[in-house]
Design a protein around this motif. Structure first.
Motif, short mmCIF file in Angstrom:
data_model
loop_
_atom_site.label_atom_id
_atom_site.label_comp_id
_atom_site.label_asym_id
_atom_site.label_seq_id
_atom_site.Cartn_x
_atom_site.Cartn_y
_atom_site.Cartn_z
N SER A 43 0.78 -1.03 -0.05
CA SER A 43 -0.03 -0.11 -0.05
C SER A 43 0.79 1.26 -0.17
CB SER A 43 -0.88 0.05 1.24
OG SER A 43 -0.16 0.46 2.17
N THR B 185 1.61 3.28 2.41
CA THR B 185 2.61 3.12 3.52
C THR B 185 3.89 2.65 3.22
OG1 THR B 185 0.58 3.70 4.80
CG2 THR B 185 2.64 3.07 6.04
N THR C 290 -5.03 14.12 3.68
CA THR C 290 -5.91 13.55 3.28
C THR C 290 -7.02 13.69 4.57
OG1 THR C 290 -4.74 11.97 2.19
CG2 THR C 290 -7.25 11.41 2.42
N ASP D 70 5.07 12.69 0.80
CA ASP D 70 4.00 11.77 0.56
C ASP D 70 3.21 12.20 -0.49
OD1 ASP D 70 1.53 10.53 0.84
OD2 ASP D 70 1.62 10.47 3.00
N LYS E 98 -5.72 5.26 -5.25
CA LYS E 98 -6.08 6.87 -5.13
C LYS E 98 -6.40 7.35 -6.51
CE LYS E 98 -5.33 6.65 -0.58
NZ LYS E 98 -5.08 7.33 0.44
#
Ligand SMILES: *Cc1c(COP(=O)(O)O)cnc(C)c1O
Length: 386
Positions: free
Chosen positions: A62, A64, A140, A165, A191
């Motif tokens: 993912s 992260t 976000t 990020d 996303k």
């Protein structure tokens, strides 16, 4: 609810029909020519979106995981790192660096406020040994887009490595990694890329490679050097998320067909329309004006509204899924995602559903004002004239 749920959360995002179909095919050899061609196409396409000539690595994880790869490859235990943060994802990036033993200098702002470039300049002057700056492009959790270009310039002028990020911005909000001096940028397939979760995209500059060669954190699965070496042979070091690669390839086709400029403009339009609709329904926009995100809108509910009850009703009765607050804003905020395969009609639908739900929850009668505000926004009628 028998209809397909309308995902209005800030990721994972809805999968277009074309993307769904792209995954309906037999599995392939991830070390064969077919996958090599897909990897080459994704890499080239993602470079155009990041606006970079640097290496672009595809990792199976993912978003992260992409961020963790940056820390594992760049930071040695004991290194000082500046983390500029104004929300939950900035906190996560700082926590990640701390988990690798970094001495994290926090530059913190109120949730809903952006990171101030002048304050970043000052903290960098005070911490000349902090060689790395961690930035969040689109926060976000608060629905806010930081002034990345200015922040990156400050960090670059102070000769620091800029690590970003960009998980919920890149492919939906303009970024120019090379022109803005960004050394490492990270995004995630679920996303704006219109693909399922499972792949992280990471751009790595020459300066970042030089730091990578010196950094002494343990790394194995996320070793960038391995990723680059295998990519030169058309492969990934380990088995990649092949179906997500099919999807990402198709998502990139769709982005290129629409044209990046049009994609960014559409996201800006959807953000304005969502803001207009929520305001008309009595919500208070959370992020500071001028920094509101084009991919997710955050808002505080009108008095007396139970956010959990609203979200449950939207899901069960209207098939619309929105997000709540994160971290300290849990239960206190709504967040409406409008990134990826989302159009004006989708904003009409979510605002209409919220308006109906407000009536059912005895907050306010449904008189069509939310949808009217969305329509006026889409048609370009200024708020004052409504
Ligand atoms: C979604 C997101 C991430 C990554 O989350 P994962 O669940 O690991 O994919 C990171 N940062 C931001 C700003 C995000 O929006």
């Amino acid at each position: 609810m028998t209809f397909q749920s309308q995902l209005r959360i800030p990721g994972p995002t809805p999968l277009p029909e074309r993307v769904l179909r792209s995954m309906q095919r037999p599995m392939i050899d991830h070390r064969g020519p077919e996958f090599a061609a897909i990897l080459a196409e994704i890499t080239a396409g993602a470079r155009r979106v990041f606006k970079t000539k640097n290496d672009l690595l595809l990792l199976t994880s993912s978003g992260t995981g992409g961020l963790e790869s940056a820390v594992a490859n760049l930071v040695s235990p004991g290194d000082q790192v500046v983390a500029a943060l104004c929300g939950n994802f900035g906190e996560r990036f700082a926590a990640l660096a701390a988990a690798y033993g970094a001495d994290v200098v926090r530059l913190e702002f109120e949730w809903g406020q952006p990171v101030d470039p002048d304050d970043l300049r000052i903290i960098l002057e005070r911490h000349p040994n902090a060689r790395i700056v961690l930035l969040t492009h689109n926060e976000t959790s608060t629905g806010l887009t930081n002034p990345l270009r200015e922040l990156a310039r400050v960090a670059r002028d102070a000769e620091r490595l800029v690590v970003v990020d960009g998980v919920s911005s890149i492919s939906s909000i303009d970024i120019e990694a090379d022109a803005w001096g960004i050394d490492v940028a990270v995004s995630g397939s679920q996303k704006g890329w219109m693909a399922p979760p499972g792949l992280a995209l990471v751009s790595v500059s020459e300066r970042a490679w030089a730091q990578q060669a010196k950094a002494r954190s343990p790394r194995f699965y996320f070793d960038w050097k391995e990723a680059r070496t295998w990519a030169e042979k058309g492969m990934t070091p380990f088995t990649p998320a092949v179906p997500v690669a099919f999807a990402l390839q198709e998502g990139l086709h769709m982005l290129e067909e629409e044209g990046l400029g049009n994609v960014y403009e559409r996201h800006a339009r959807l953000a304005r329309a969502t803001q207009a609709g929520l305001k008309a329904l009595g919500f208070e926009l959370f992020a500071q004006d001028g920094y509101r995100s084009n991919t997710v809108t955050s808002a505080l509910p009108p008095g007396g509204l139970d956010v959990a009850a609203l979200r449950k009703l939207l899901d069960t009765r209207y098939g619309v899924v929105i997000a709540g607050g994160q971290g300290k804003m849990t239960g206190k905020m709504v967040r409406v995602g409008h990134l990826g395969a989302v159009a004006e009609g989708d904003v009409v639908q979510v605002i209409w559903a919220i308006e109906q739900a407000l009536e059912e929850l005895d907050i306010a009668p449904a008189d069509g004002r939310g949808v009217a505000a969305v329509t006026a926004s889409v048609q370009g009628i200024p708020a004052a004239a409504r």
